[in-house]
Design an enzyme around this catalytic site. Structure first.
Site, mmCIF file in Angstrom:
data_model
loop_
_atom_site.group_PDB
_atom_site.id
_atom_site.type_symbol
_atom_site.label_atom_id
_atom_site.label_comp_id
_atom_site.label_asym_id
_atom_site.label_seq_id
_atom_site.Cartn_x
_atom_site.Cartn_y
_atom_site.Cartn_z
ATOM 1 N N GLY A 236 28.812 37.287 47.613
ATOM 2 C CA GLY A 236 29.673 36.329 48.332
ATOM 3 C C GLY A 236 30.484 36.997 49.422
ATOM 4 N N ASP A 294 35.659 45.668 45.859
ATOM 5 C CA ASP A 294 35.955 44.726 44.780
ATOM 6 C C ASP A 294 35.593 45.481 43.508
ATOM 7 O OD1 ASP A 294 36.304 42.665 43.030
ATOM 8 O OD2 ASP A 294 35.013 41.231 44.053
ATOM 9 N N CYS A 347 39.464 41.202 40.195
ATOM 10 C CA CYS A 347 39.693 39.868 39.608
ATOM 11 C C CYS A 347 40.377 40.043 38.251
ATOM 12 C CB CYS A 347 38.389 39.088 39.485
ATOM 13 S SG CYS A 347 37.115 39.922 38.527
#
Length: 416
Positions: A236, A294, A347
């Site tokens: 993404g 990430d 996250c």
């Protein structure tokens, strides 16, 4: 002979995997021989509901137990309680299916217990639930303590199934029926199947939670910049970087994940250099303008869609992951030109994986923090911390379905 019930059998397998073996929900689902899509979806929903309410349902049945049943029996009992209390299954079906489940699993001696407990719950669940602090009970004590004053706000968004957020390709129109949250982010109700939306085959959008779409937006104007996306699958953020005009090298250590990344980019009609490499040791031929990291983390921010995370992760996992995150930050330093940008994101809701990692990086003297400005986060002002970090949790925008918990910070490489 007791009739096979693929939905309850798979849900039972999932819950046992989490509670007995610390096995992630998706792992059991991937291994399952149940083929029917509706059965798999129903089993997932039943298991996820059971895990989401595990602590409070445990407390609910406690007064009805004369002695502690084995964990395998507790798993079956709580599948029944979840159906009665949270999924509005008719009592005869909820009780009968759990009794049958016990017989099928050679646990017949406990069928009388299940029958008695579940019938009591079906009659008296309201009075038995009185005074239970559901939010507090449904989060393991170590996490509740770690979240501190944010704990109640976080659990506000915990009980809703996560909606489907789409990031639109540049110039693509939003499919009908969605709510536009931010520029290029459209939200659809939980349970929406992305593959059935008009524009999917054409590559008009990809699935990406609102919070997960923010780190790339916070990199500013990146057109023409050479950027590495570390730990890039499922892609993404890679897609966002390419769509914004960056020259992207996507690094992914596992070949199957790199293949999935490639397939996702192909559907979207986007191109990036994809390398199956370990981001901890890979080096670009020439220094990069920016790195998006990430980082692998505890994923506690994804608890709306992965309630199993609460019961699988342990404090020691967070400690080990934090050490790994430091190693990734150091690896990114070696990839960047002087003055280059590292956008660090996880996250996770844990301080050890967010603010504390940035504090450690700044103490090394190798980095300077470039805080996110009020203007950059004008669309989501509650996500900007006093230090200039980006931080969300599932209780934010709870009235619209919440969002994942994310942390991001922007670091600039200093001369050694």
């Amino acid at each position: 002979m007791h009739q096979v019930d693929p939905v309850r059998d798979l849900a039972f397998e999932i819950v046992r995997g989490v509670m007995e073996h610390r096995r992630m929900l998706e792992t059991t689902l991937d291994r399952s021989t149940v083929q029917d899509g509706r059965d798999r979806a129903a089993a997932h929903r039943l298991a996820a509901t059971t895990l989401r309410h595990w602590g409070s349902m445990n407390e609910l049945i406690q007064p009805l137990l004369r002695k502690e049943p084995p964990m395998v029996v507790r798993c079956a009992l709580l599948l029944g309680v979840a159906q009665l209390v949270h999924l509005e299954t008719p009592p005869h079906a909820a009780v009968g299916t759990v009794v049958d489940l016990l017989h099928r699993n050679k646990l017949s001696p406990f069928s009388g217990l299940a029958n008695a407990v579940l019938r009591r719950i079906s009659r008296e669940s309201e009075s038995l639930q009185e005074g239970l602090d559901q939010q507090r009970l449904d989060v393991p004590a170590w996490l509740w303590t770690a979240w501190g004053r944010r704990a109640r706000a976080i659990t506000k968004g915990f009980y809703q199934e996560a909606p489907l957020d789409l990031t639109l390709s540049p110039g693509a129109a939003a499919p009908e029926g969605g709510e536009i949250l931010l520029k290029n982010t459209v939200r659809f109700p939980a349970g929406t199947k992305i593959t059935t939306l008009p524009g999917f085959e054409e590559g008009d959008f990809w699935a990406q939670d609102l919070a997960a779409s923010m780190p790339v937006r916070l990199m500013g104007k990146i057109e023409g910049l050479k950027i590495a996306d570390l730990c890039a699958a499922p892609g993404g953020k890679t897609a966002q970087l390419v769509s914004a005009g960056a020259q992207v090298t996507a690094i992914e250590r596992e070949k199957p994940r790199a293949t999935r990344l490639q397939e996702n980019l192909e559907r979207l009609g986007l191109k990036a250099e994809i390398l199956v490499q370990d981001a901890l040791s890979w080096q670009p031929q020439t220094p990069l303008d920016a790195v998006l990291l990430d980082a692998p983390c505890s994923a506690t921010g994804t608890l709306r869609r992965h309630p199993d995370v609460l019961w699988v992760k342990r404090p020691r996992d967070v400690k080990a992951l934090a050490e790994g995150q430091d190693a990734f930050i150091n690896a990114a330093y070696k990839m960047l030109r002087e003055g280059g940008m590292l956008l660090y994101a996880v996250c996770s809701l844990q301080d050890e994986e967010g603010p504390e990692r940035i504090k450690a990086a700044l103490e090394s003297g190798l980095w300077q923090l470039e805080p996110f400005t009020e203007e950059e986060l004008a669309s989501l002002p509650e996500a900007r911390t006093s230090e200039g970090f980006f931080r969300t949790h599932p209780g934010m925008l709870a009235d619209k379905g919440g969002m994942d918990g994310f942390f991001a910070a922007r670091l600039i490489k200093q001369r050694r």
